[in-house]
Motif scaffolding. Structure first.
Motif, PDB file in Angstrom:
ATOM      1  N   CYS A  11     -67.664 -23.048  33.663  1.00  0.00           N
ATOM      2  CA  CYS A  11     -68.725 -23.554  34.545  1.00  0.00           C
ATOM      3  C   CYS A  11     -69.906 -24.088  33.739  1.00  0.00           C
ATOM      4  N   ALA A  12     -70.272 -23.390  32.680  1.00  0.00           N
ATOM      5  CA  ALA A  12     -71.387 -23.842  31.835  1.00  0.00           C
ATOM      6  C   ALA A  12     -71.051 -25.176  31.186  1.00  0.00           C
ATOM      7  N   TYR A  13     -69.829 -25.309  30.698  1.00  0.00           N
ATOM      8  CA  TYR A  13     -69.406 -26.573  30.083  1.00  0.00           C
ATOM      9  C   TYR A  13     -69.446 -27.701  31.108  1.00  0.00           C
ATOM     10  N   GLN A  14     -68.906 -27.455  32.293  1.00  0.00           N
ATOM     11  CA  GLN A  14     -68.868 -28.496  33.321  1.00  0.00           C
ATOM     12  C   GLN A  14     -70.276 -28.921  33.724  1.00  0.00           C
ATOM     13  N   LEU A  15     -71.203 -27.981  33.785  1.00  0.00           N
ATOM     14  CA  LEU A  15     -72.584 -28.313  34.116  1.00  0.00           C
ATOM     15  C   LEU A  15     -73.194 -29.218  33.053  1.00  0.00           C
ATOM     16  N   VAL A  16     -72.998 -28.890  31.791  1.00  0.00           N
ATOM     17  CA  VAL A  16     -73.536 -29.718  30.704  1.00  0.00           C
ATOM     18  C   VAL A  16     -72.887 -31.096  30.724  1.00  0.00           C
ATOM     19  N   ALA A  17     -71.578 -31.136  30.879  1.00  0.00           N
ATOM     20  CA  ALA A  17     -70.868 -32.419  30.892  1.00  0.00           C
ATOM     21  C   ALA A  17     -71.306 -33.287  32.065  1.00  0.00           C
ATOM     22  N   ALA A  18     -71.531 -32.683  33.200  1.00  0.00           N
ATOM     23  CA  ALA A  18     -71.896 -33.438  34.403  1.00  0.00           C
ATOM     24  C   ALA A  18     -73.340 -33.914  34.384  1.00  0.00           C
TER      25      ALA A  18
END
Length: 91
Positions: A11-18
């Motif tokens: 979830c943290a990765y997806q937030l940064v990527a998005a």
């Protein structure tokens, strides 16, 4: 052997990527670039792929038929993608 990541890390990765905006950096890309994008990508609009290619100096854009955001070997566009990638890498 690598371990898979936990849900919180994903979830943290997806937030940064998005939420990361790399557009200001694209004009500084100096390596040969091929941007491949499916016309009916279910996650990212087709025009976003075109815009990415336009923002990178000398980038080539490959329009593919399909809906998948991540192209799979069984997809109809797979063969065209592989053939184009081989030519691109040989150049």
């Amino acid at each position: 052997m690598p371990r898979s990541r936990g849900g919180a890390q994903v979830c943290a990765y997806q937030l940064v990527a998005a939420t990361s905006d790399v557009r200001p950096l694209l004009s500084g890309v100096t390596v040969p670039t091929l941007v491949a994008h499916c016309r009916d990508d279910a996650m990212v609009p087709f025009e976003a792929g075109r815009a990415l290619a336009r923002a990178i100096p000398g980038a080539r854009f490959l329009a593919l038929e399909g809906r998948n955001h991540i192209l799979l070997e069984g997809d109809g566009a797979w063969r065209r993608f592989v053939e184009t990638m081989r030519v691109f890498l040989d150049a």
